[in-house]
Design a protein around this motif. Structure first.
Motif, PDB file in Angstrom:
ATOM      1  N   TRP A   3       0.844  -1.188   0.000  1.00 50.93           N
ATOM      2  CA  TRP A   3       0.000   0.000   0.000  1.00 50.93           C
ATOM      3  C   TRP A   3       0.879   1.238   0.000  1.00 50.93           C
ATOM      4  N   GLN A   7      -2.947   5.951   0.609  1.00 50.23           N
ATOM      5  CA  GLN A   7      -4.017   4.991   0.352  1.00 50.23           C
ATOM      6  C   GLN A   7      -4.887   4.843   1.595  1.00 50.23           C
ATOM      7  N   LEU A   9      -7.975   2.845   3.815  1.00 49.28           N
ATOM      8  CA  LEU A   9      -8.536   1.528   4.100  1.00 49.28           C
ATOM      9  C   LEU A   9      -9.838   1.700   4.870  1.00 49.28           C
ATOM     10  N   ILE A  16      -2.782   5.339   4.980  1.00 59.04           N
ATOM     11  CA  ILE A  16      -1.400   4.866   5.074  1.00 59.04           C
ATOM     12  C   ILE A  16      -0.438   6.045   4.969  1.00 59.04           C
ATOM     13  N   TYR A  29       2.801  -0.970   8.605  1.00 57.81           N
ATOM     14  CA  TYR A  29       2.631   0.384   8.083  1.00 57.81           C
ATOM     15  C   TYR A  29       2.386   1.370   9.222  1.00 57.81           C
ATOM     16  N   GLU A  85      -9.221  -6.392   4.625  1.00 55.43           N
ATOM     17  CA  GLU A  85      -9.158  -5.445   3.512  1.00 55.43           C
ATOM     18  C   GLU A  85      -8.690  -6.202   2.278  1.00 55.43           C
ATOM     19  N   CYS A  90      -5.992  -7.655   8.706  1.00 54.29           N
ATOM     20  CA  CYS A  90      -5.163  -6.537   9.132  1.00 54.29           C
ATOM     21  C   CYS A  90      -5.317  -6.334  10.632  1.00 54.29           C
TER      22      CYS A  90
END
Length: 668
Positions: A3, A7, A9, A16, A29, A85, A90
């Motif tokens: 990612w 970006q 989510l 991100i 991340y 996701e 996640c």
């Protein structure tokens, strides 16, 4: 593809910010939630997604979330949420701003004894809760302990390698080998383990905090004890004379090679350490948020849990806590049992001890070599390389063969990534090829080639798409060992400077447009240096050019009109001057003075009329037109005209009618 920066989510709930780290199967991340709070999101990386065991890895990943949820504690990194996701599980965790203890010690030097004990007490409390939930951490070391910025709080990280354990039973665990911090039983795939395994790692961590030295590896210590009857581990006071006798004794007991000689629980080992009277006695550079929880025996999985975590744990099959008073007993002398000899026998016969030590190393090497070969066959090349590193030198040639095979597998995987233009990931894979591998020269050549391609990729992202952070992130994948690393740093700085300049120029163009400074707006747009910024200014450019075109068209029309008027004035002046000369000559039609006037009159489309009494330039009469009644002045004498009305030329008067040369009055 990982990612990228920016970006989102979960329908915009998380954004991100960048990559914090990439492991064998996971990627972590840095992100922000909808109100801008930093947090950490962890998921499986591309290597895991391509692995045939992906579904099992997904399950293991979810298990990590469950383990974390079961261990809500102020000194354990906290989990906030689990979600899916695009088919990937996640894990949302707290972001800990600060520095790990290893980096802290290397930067500042060894810690004062009181400060070190303060952090060890906090981590010990966290481990107690884990053990009560039937979990071993298995990798307690300074790198896995973070210090919160601005607070004297230690936080235990990396529960991804934690495993459940059952007292008094032999279990198969993947070997976790942090040299210097792993106890001897952790080097075996099948062995009895208990809380005493984490006691070793915590004691070794305290050893490092007070000495700045990584302890001798447990295998080396075991071999030396077998071979020579001596422990090569330097005492803490040899390296730091300021450490108290009590603390040194506790460290050495906690790091006993024989598990049965160690305290059997974290509580027992912490009780061996000197007490810390108050936090203020530590003389720390920052302020503690609160006193440590000393009521460790009553900790429960939900003691510190948030409502969200309690909800998550409500459905978890939690194991009954392990009795801290009666911990699982380790097997008697397992490292001696593995080689089938007692320490006493080694002391009695150095020759026999040496032979047995060699046999033990051979057995260890054979076991690990077989494990490495299995990992290589399964395509788990990184784990294979890690396993090969732990193979004793007695099987060097065989280990080197497996190492080369695993390195070749990594390179093949890297080439596949490069074929899909995933150059950053390809470089990461190729960088894992160890220096001692025969594949190292080829790996370095490919890294250099892919680094060039990565720069081109990043340049397109920056110049064409305006993704500066993502482009810099790609360049960050270029290893520092390549010559391109210097170009990378120069390029990043150049891009940052150019970006800031273009951004400021665009703002100036927008301001010029707002106040109607069309030329100023256009000039600013024209100096933008990348297609991305030029596209951003396209609307400004269109508006400014349209306004400038209107202004310039009006100016051209005005100039043309002025030029026409000036030409007419010049023509009038020339005709008037010729008329005056003709008039002064007495109106002689044949004279040179009147010829100029006649030519100018005809050139102007008129008819020159003159005799001894009358001169004029009259308009050309069209055949079907008749003279108007008012063309002759009331005085009876024709008046010279210059208004181009359609009138016939005057008839010759009779000789008896006197005629005068009449000046042209007013506007001719």
């Amino acid at each position: 593809m990982p990612w990228g920066t920016g970006q989102t989510l979960q329908a915009g709930k998380y954004t991100i910010e960048g990559v914090l780290g990439v492991g064998g199967f996971g990627i972590t991340y840095l992100a922000k939630d909808s109100i801008g709070q930093p947090l950490v999101i962890k998921t499986l990386n591309e290597t895991a997604q391509r692995d045939p065991r992906f579904e099992q890895l997904q399950q293991d990943f979810v298990n990590e979330a469950l383990w974390l949820a079961k261990c809500a504690h102020p000194h354990i990194v906290q989990i906030h949420r689990v979600f899916q996701e695009a088919g990937l599980w996640c894990l949302v965790m707290e972001y800990i701003a600060g520095e790990n203890l290893c980096s802290w010690v290397k930067r500042r030097g060894v810690l004062a004894e009181a400060e070190a004990l303060h952090y060890i007490q906090q981590v010990g409390d966290a481990l107690i809760l884990m053990h009560q939930n039937g979990l071993l951490h298995r990798d307690v070391k300074p790198e896995n302990i973070m210090l919160r910025s601005g607070r004297s709080e230690a936080v235990l990280l990396d529960l991804g390698i934690a495993r459940e354990f059952t007292p008094n039973s032999t279990q198969t665990h993947t070997a976790i080998l942090s040299n210097g911090y792993a106890p001897i039983e952790q080097y075996e795939y099948q062995a009895r383990r208990g809380a005493y395994s984490d006691v070793y790692g915590l004691a070794a961590t305290l050893y490092f905090l007070l000495t700045g030295e990584v302890p001798k590896d447990a295998q080396i210590r075991a071999y030396s004890l077998l071979r020579y009857g001596t422990d090569p581990l330097d005492s803490v006071q040899q390296l730091n004379p300021n450490v108290s006798d009590v603390t040194q004794a506790a460290i050495l007991q906690g790091m006993s090679v024989e598990a049965n000689d160690r305290p059997q629980s974290i509580q027992e080992w912490l009780a061996l350490l000197p007490a810390i009277e108050t936090v203020q006695s530590l003389n720390l550079d920052f302020v503690e948020s609160g006193p440590p929880d000393t009521n460790v025996k009553n900790l429960t999985p939900t003691a510190y849990a948030t409502p969200e975590q309690r909800s998550m744990m409500a459905t978890l099959p939690l194991k009954p806590p392990i009795d801290p008073v009666a911990p699982a007993a380790p097997p008697a002398k397992p490292w001696i049992r593995w080689i089938g000899i007692t320490t006493a026998a080694v002391v009695i016969s150095a020759v026999v001890g040496s032979a047995i030590a060699r046999w033990w190393l051979q057995q260890q090497a054979t076991t690990r070599l077989a494990a490495a070969q299995q990992l290589q066959t399964a395509g788990q090349y990184e784990e294979c390389l890690a396993s090969v590193d732990a193979i004793p030198g007695v099987l060097y040639d065989d280990a080197q063969t497996v190492l080369n095979q695993c390195a070749a597998g990594l390179l093949d995987r890297a080439r596949e990534l490069a074929d899909n233009a995933e150059y950053g990931e390809a470089i990461q894979e190729a960088s894992k090829v160890p220096e001692e591998s025969d594949e190292q020269p080829e790996a370095q050549a490919l890294i250099s080639e892919w680094s060039d391609a990565l720069i081109e990729q990043a340049t397109v992202l920056y110049r064409e798409e305006g993704k500066l952070d993502e482009a810099i992130g790609l360049l960050a994948m270029i290893p520092n060992t390549t010559p391109l690393s210097r170009i990378r740093e120069e390029t990043v700085q150049e891009w940052r400077d150019e970006w800031a300049k273009n951004q400021a120029t665009l703002e100036e163009a927008e301001q010029a447009l707002e106040i109607g400074d069309w030329y100023g707006a256009r000039s600013k747009v024209n100096v933008l240096t990348t297609p991305y910024w030029q596209n951003q200014a396209a609307e400004i450019s269109t508006t400014a050019n349209e306004q400038i075109a209107t202004i310039e068209a009006e100016e051209q029309r005005r100039q043309e009109q002025a030029a026409q008027e000036e030409a007419e004035r010049q023509q009038e002046a020339t005709l008037a001057a010729a008329y005056d000369r003709c008039l002064e000559s007495g109106g002689n039609n044949g004279g040179e003075a009147c010829q100029d006037y006649a030519q100018l009159c005809e050139a102007d489309g008129g008819v020159f009329v003159a005799d001894a009494n009358y001169i004029d330039c009259l308009p050309m009469v069209e055949p079907d037109k008749s003279p108007k009644e008012d063309d002759t002045p009331e005085s009876g004498s024709p008046t010279p005209r210059r208004d181009r009305i359609s009138v016939p030329p005057p008839q010759n008067p009779s000789p008896s009618t006197p005629r005068l040369i009449v000046p042209i009055p007013g506007e001719r």
